[in-house]
Design a protein around this motif. Structure first.
Motif, mmCIF file in Angstrom:
data_model
loop_
_atom_site.group_PDB
_atom_site.id
_atom_site.type_symbol
_atom_site.label_atom_id
_atom_site.label_comp_id
_atom_site.label_asym_id
_atom_site.label_seq_id
_atom_site.Cartn_x
_atom_site.Cartn_y
_atom_site.Cartn_z
ATOM 1 N N GLY A 80 -50.333 -9.427 -7.821
ATOM 2 C CA GLY A 80 -52.146 -9.141 -7.792
ATOM 3 C C GLY A 80 -52.219 -7.702 -7.441
ATOM 4 O O GLY A 80 -53.121 -6.914 -7.907
ATOM 5 N N TYR A 81 -51.296 -7.081 -6.689
ATOM 6 C CA TYR A 81 -51.427 -5.669 -6.399
ATOM 7 C C TYR A 81 -51.127 -4.998 -7.644
ATOM 8 O O TYR A 81 -51.781 -3.995 -8.274
ATOM 9 C CB TYR A 81 -50.500 -5.247 -5.585
ATOM 10 C CG TYR A 81 -50.943 -5.156 -3.922
ATOM 11 C CD1 TYR A 81 -51.979 -4.081 -3.578
ATOM 12 C CD2 TYR A 81 -50.494 -5.924 -2.874
ATOM 13 C CE1 TYR A 81 -52.250 -4.150 -2.262
ATOM 14 C CE2 TYR A 81 -50.973 -5.999 -1.736
ATOM 15 C CZ TYR A 81 -51.912 -5.279 -1.462
ATOM 16 O OH TYR A 81 -52.243 -5.346 -0.170
ATOM 17 N N TYR A 83 -51.439 -5.883 -10.993
ATOM 18 C CA TYR A 83 -52.531 -6.155 -11.882
ATOM 19 C C TYR A 83 -53.714 -5.302 -11.577
ATOM 20 O O TYR A 83 -54.466 -4.652 -12.220
ATOM 21 C CB TYR A 83 -53.132 -7.562 -12.029
ATOM 22 C CG TYR A 83 -51.914 -8.518 -12.773
ATOM 23 C CD1 TYR A 83 -51.089 -7.846 -13.777
ATOM 24 C CD2 TYR A 83 -51.927 -9.759 -12.476
ATOM 25 C CE1 TYR A 83 -50.117 -8.849 -14.412
ATOM 26 C CE2 TYR A 83 -51.150 -10.484 -13.158
ATOM 27 C CZ TYR A 83 -49.990 -9.891 -13.966
ATOM 28 O OH TYR A 83 -49.391 -10.952 -15.014
ATOM 29 N N ARG A 84 -53.943 -5.192 -10.352
ATOM 30 C CA ARG A 84 -55.288 -4.350 -9.781
ATOM 31 C C ARG A 84 -54.992 -2.867 -9.960
ATOM 32 O O ARG A 84 -55.679 -2.104 -10.550
ATOM 33 C CB ARG A 84 -55.416 -4.610 -8.216
ATOM 34 C CG ARG A 84 -56.692 -4.329 -7.747
ATOM 35 C CD ARG A 84 -57.143 -4.721 -6.189
ATOM 36 N NE ARG A 84 -56.602 -6.394 -6.258
ATOM 37 C CZ ARG A 84 -55.782 -6.648 -5.257
ATOM 38 N NH1 ARG A 84 -55.414 -5.475 -4.236
ATOM 39 N NH2 ARG A 84 -55.315 -7.727 -5.197
ATOM 40 N N TRP A 85 -53.606 -2.450 -9.585
ATOM 41 C CA TRP A 85 -53.173 -0.971 -9.740
ATOM 42 C C TRP A 85 -53.237 -0.847 -11.469
ATOM 43 O O TRP A 85 -53.760 0.491 -11.543
ATOM 44 C CB TRP A 85 -51.980 -0.813 -9.150
ATOM 45 C CG TRP A 85 -52.060 -0.782 -7.835
ATOM 46 C CD1 TRP A 85 -53.221 -0.874 -6.893
ATOM 47 C CD2 TRP A 85 -50.920 -0.898 -6.826
ATOM 48 N NE1 TRP A 85 -52.815 -1.117 -5.390
ATOM 49 C CE2 TRP A 85 -51.536 -1.039 -5.479
ATOM 50 C CE3 TRP A 85 -49.513 -0.863 -6.951
ATOM 51 C CZ2 TRP A 85 -50.624 -0.998 -4.448
ATOM 52 C CZ3 TRP A 85 -48.720 -0.710 -5.924
ATOM 53 C CH2 TRP A 85 -49.382 -0.981 -4.729
ATOM 54 N N ARG A 86 -52.785 -1.498 -12.167
ATOM 55 C CA ARG A 86 -52.845 -1.528 -13.497
ATOM 56 C C ARG A 86 -54.009 -0.968 -14.292
ATOM 57 O O ARG A 86 -54.241 -0.376 -14.942
ATOM 58 C CB ARG A 86 -51.949 -2.461 -14.472
ATOM 59 C CG ARG A 86 -51.703 -2.325 -15.730
ATOM 60 C CD ARG A 86 -51.423 -3.750 -16.378
ATOM 61 N NE ARG A 86 -52.537 -4.733 -16.204
ATOM 62 C CZ ARG A 86 -52.448 -5.967 -16.380
ATOM 63 N NH1 ARG A 86 -51.700 -6.558 -17.260
ATOM 64 N NH2 ARG A 86 -53.645 -6.746 -16.179
ATOM 65 N N ASP A 87 -55.008 -1.994 -13.790
ATOM 66 C CA ASP A 87 -56.353 -2.014 -14.392
ATOM 67 C C ASP A 87 -57.040 -0.795 -14.087
ATOM 68 O O ASP A 87 -58.039 -0.517 -15.031
ATOM 69 C CB ASP A 87 -57.029 -3.435 -14.177
ATOM 70 C CG ASP A 87 -56.276 -4.602 -14.607
ATOM 71 O OD1 ASP A 87 -55.667 -4.367 -15.615
ATOM 72 O OD2 ASP A 87 -56.601 -5.832 -14.144
ATOM 73 N N THR A 88 -57.042 -0.310 -12.887
ATOM 74 C CA THR A 88 -57.567 0.899 -12.244
ATOM 75 C C THR A 88 -56.761 2.194 -12.790
ATOM 76 O O THR A 88 -57.387 3.268 -12.726
ATOM 77 C CB THR A 88 -57.622 0.911 -10.700
ATOM 78 O OG1 THR A 88 -56.388 0.885 -10.221
ATOM 79 C CG2 THR A 88 -58.422 -0.380 -10.337
ATOM 80 N N ARG A 90 -53.941 3.263 -11.575
ATOM 81 C CA ARG A 90 -53.046 3.664 -10.314
ATOM 82 C C ARG A 90 -51.800 3.546 -10.635
ATOM 83 O O ARG A 90 -51.111 4.715 -10.211
ATOM 84 C CB ARG A 90 -53.484 2.936 -9.077
ATOM 85 C CG ARG A 90 -53.040 3.600 -7.794
ATOM 86 C CD ARG A 90 -53.555 2.656 -6.395
ATOM 87 N NE ARG A 90 -54.928 2.560 -6.438
ATOM 88 C CZ ARG A 90 -55.571 3.324 -5.508
ATOM 89 N NH1 ARG A 90 -54.910 4.427 -5.034
ATOM 90 N NH2 ARG A 90 -56.899 3.045 -5.480
ATOM 91 N N TRP A 91 -51.253 2.565 -11.057
ATOM 92 C CA TRP A 91 -49.948 2.490 -11.442
ATOM 93 C C TRP A 91 -49.503 3.422 -12.588
ATOM 94 O O TRP A 91 -48.138 3.995 -12.410
ATOM 95 C CB TRP A 91 -49.724 0.864 -12.087
ATOM 96 C CG TRP A 91 -48.181 0.642 -12.174
ATOM 97 C CD1 TRP A 91 -47.384 0.607 -13.323
ATOM 98 C CD2 TRP A 91 -47.144 0.332 -11.245
ATOM 99 N NE1 TRP A 91 -46.035 0.674 -13.042
ATOM 100 C CE2 TRP A 91 -45.771 0.504 -11.896
ATOM 101 C CE3 TRP A 91 -47.075 0.956 -9.883
ATOM 102 C CZ2 TRP A 91 -44.674 0.585 -11.171
ATOM 103 C CZ3 TRP A 91 -46.086 0.664 -9.095
ATOM 104 C CH2 TRP A 91 -45.002 0.629 -9.799
#
Length: 101
Positions: A80-81, A83-88, A90-91
């Protein structure tokens, strides 16, 4: 900095549990890029350092999400973290900082 006999010590990972784990110096570089805990709502129980190390473990070993060792947070949390970071984006910033260093 290139790998030389002089700098070899800073690249050693013998004292880490997994070769993909971060050193304290690496963690200090990216800690500021991670989201702060929300002051409202349920407090965060998961350490973000362990989440990042779990993602790096998956990237370095190529294992499946469900095959993540028990020492890491649950795979669904890590996933979950990620995917969220990838989409924003941040990753990408985290990886850029680590690679540049």
């Amino acid at each position: 900095m290139p790998w030389t006999e002089i700098t070899r010590e800073q690249y050693r990972r013998d004292d880490l549990r997994y070769a993909s784990d971060m050193t304290d110096a690496e963690w200090a570089l990216i800690r500021r890029l991670l989201p702060r805990a929300n002051r409202r709502g349920r407090p965060r129980k998961t350490e973000l350092r362990r989440v990042v190390e779990a993602i790096l473990y998956i990237v370095s070993t190529g294992c499946q999400w469900r095959a993540l060792p028990q020492e890491f947070p649950p795979y669904s949390t890590v996933q979950g973290y990620f995917y969220r970071w990838r989409d924003t984006g941040r990753w990408q910033r985290i990886v850029s900082v680590l690679v540049r260093r």
